[in-house]
Design a protein around this motif. Sequence first.
Motif, PDB file in Angstrom:
ATOM      1  N   ARG A 312      41.111  98.614  -4.887  1.00  0.00           N
ATOM      2  CA  ARG A 312      41.988  97.549  -5.392  1.00  0.00           C
ATOM      3  C   ARG A 312      42.906  98.091  -6.488  1.00  0.00           C
ATOM      4  O   ARG A 312      44.105  97.760  -6.530  1.00  0.00           O
ATOM      5  CB  ARG A 312      41.128  96.408  -5.921  1.00  0.00           C
ATOM      6  N   ASP A 343      42.145  92.695  -1.463  1.00  0.00           N
ATOM      7  CA  ASP A 343      42.974  92.312  -0.322  1.00  0.00           C
ATOM      8  C   ASP A 343      42.647  93.236   0.854  1.00  0.00           C
ATOM      9  O   ASP A 343      42.998  94.425   0.825  1.00  0.00           O
ATOM     10  CB  ASP A 343      44.453  92.433  -0.677  1.00  0.00           C
ATOM     11  N   SER A 346      45.161  95.732   2.206  1.00  0.00           N
ATOM     12  CA  SER A 346      45.623  96.865   1.408  1.00  0.00           C
ATOM     13  C   SER A 346      44.937  98.173   1.792  1.00  0.00           C
ATOM     14  O   SER A 346      45.330  99.238   1.311  1.00  0.00           O
ATOM     15  CB  SER A 346      45.385  96.595  -0.083  1.00  0.00           C
TER      16      SER A 346
END
Length: 505
Positions: A312, A343, A346
């Motif tokens: 992250r 997310d 990502s």
Amino acid sequence: MPKLAVMITRIPPLWLLVFLQTVVSAASLVVEIVAGRMLAPYVGMSLYTWTAVIAVVLAGFSVGHWWGGLMASKPQDTALRQTGWVLLAAALSTGLAVVVLQSIAGPVLGAVTHPLWAIIALCTGAFFLPSLFAGVPAPVLAQIGANTAPDSGRALGALFAAGAIGAIAGTLLAGFVFISYLGSALTLALVALVYVAMALLSFWLAGRLPRAALLASLISLAFAGYALATPSPCDTESKYFCIRTIDVSDRPDAPVNMMVLDHLVHGSSAAHDPTLMYTDHAAMLDALTLLRAPQAGFTSFFIGGGSFSMPRAIAARGNHGAITVAEIDPAVTRTAARDFWFDPASATVLHSDARVALRQNPTHYDIIIGDAFTDIAVPQHLITQEFFELVRKRLTPEGSYLMNVVDYEDNLQTLGAMLRTLATVFPVVEVWVEQRQPVAGARMVFIIAAGTEATPENSFVTRTPDIKRFAALSESMVTRLMARDSLVLTDDFAPVDRLMGLRAD
């Protein structure tokens, strides 16, 4: 003249005895597998946990077999009737195992400082009696089968085989089906129901079903239902972990969550600042990743996801290449996305063992980060010479391998063994730690950096969230650590549990 009450003893067919033995054996092995899962939130899932579970369960079976042998010498109807009562006791003790474990965990862990004895005490308190009662029917059924079947040898062989087949079935069902889809408490409630059914079958074979047995059956099932209603220590019980999310912030507008897998913290993240690390190991890994990345837009591969704090953080900073995470438990990934602001778009998340993922995928990475733990030790297959050779093949020429290691200040055998092993694969091996005076005997967190080049800095300052300075050990210190022993960890021999040693802390 008074009438004589005559009871006709039912002669059970061999197939029914085989069925009864198979089901009881399967149920007992389900309990054994669940025992390991249920102990994990209190003492972790390690070699010592499973050793204790197997030893305690086998001890229970042994006492139960001895007791069953005494019962087997009695008349058939008496032995079967007593077997029915014993199976009701198995149902009651199994159904209450959840409550017993939760009740004794605090006092036992507070009173027993040595972790191995604590594990044995917890396992004995919760699972010895269910195993003892489950071990009783086998000698009784074997004796009845040998006495009533035309071929006693064939009957004994069938009943022994039934016990083994039931054990196999119970193990597979518990590991692959019940725990994954029902959870531990519901699985034990189901086992209690099965024991009640087998108890009633035993009474029927004995020729009489006492009213007291029906009442005892209802009581056993009621206690199993009560245990099922008790709060679980897990927010999510997956195939691999007991997962909990704990809010450790004091500001509702700026939440900080901590992920606990089984009994250990595996990461923390803040909603408001994705680049802020809350543990020393995460802060060191994050800073060293930036220091050792050979280029902007570097690619990274993470062995273990946990709270996904580092993926992250890298994604939040931008100017990065592909991020890949091998997290074996999909439930951990879902928890990270739900509670830790990760997310999933990502990064590429591979729900696979990291070694399998690296072996199957020939992609090269600039940074590979090892942060997977079973209990407080890295899984054995992720610390061997063969695995490090695989890691080296998956790195770019100037790439780096970073890994998290926990050891004790007065031991350091694990750290030394990993350094020796890595040094057989990488030309440069460094050890990073917080720059402070270590506390005697304390658990310490180290980061090993391995590659073809040294880190451009020998110390750095970062937030954890407090400001701390971390530094690399001198080359002479690293050499002394490696010189303590000659053990190189291999797939054939990697005794990490022994190297870590048993500690009370």
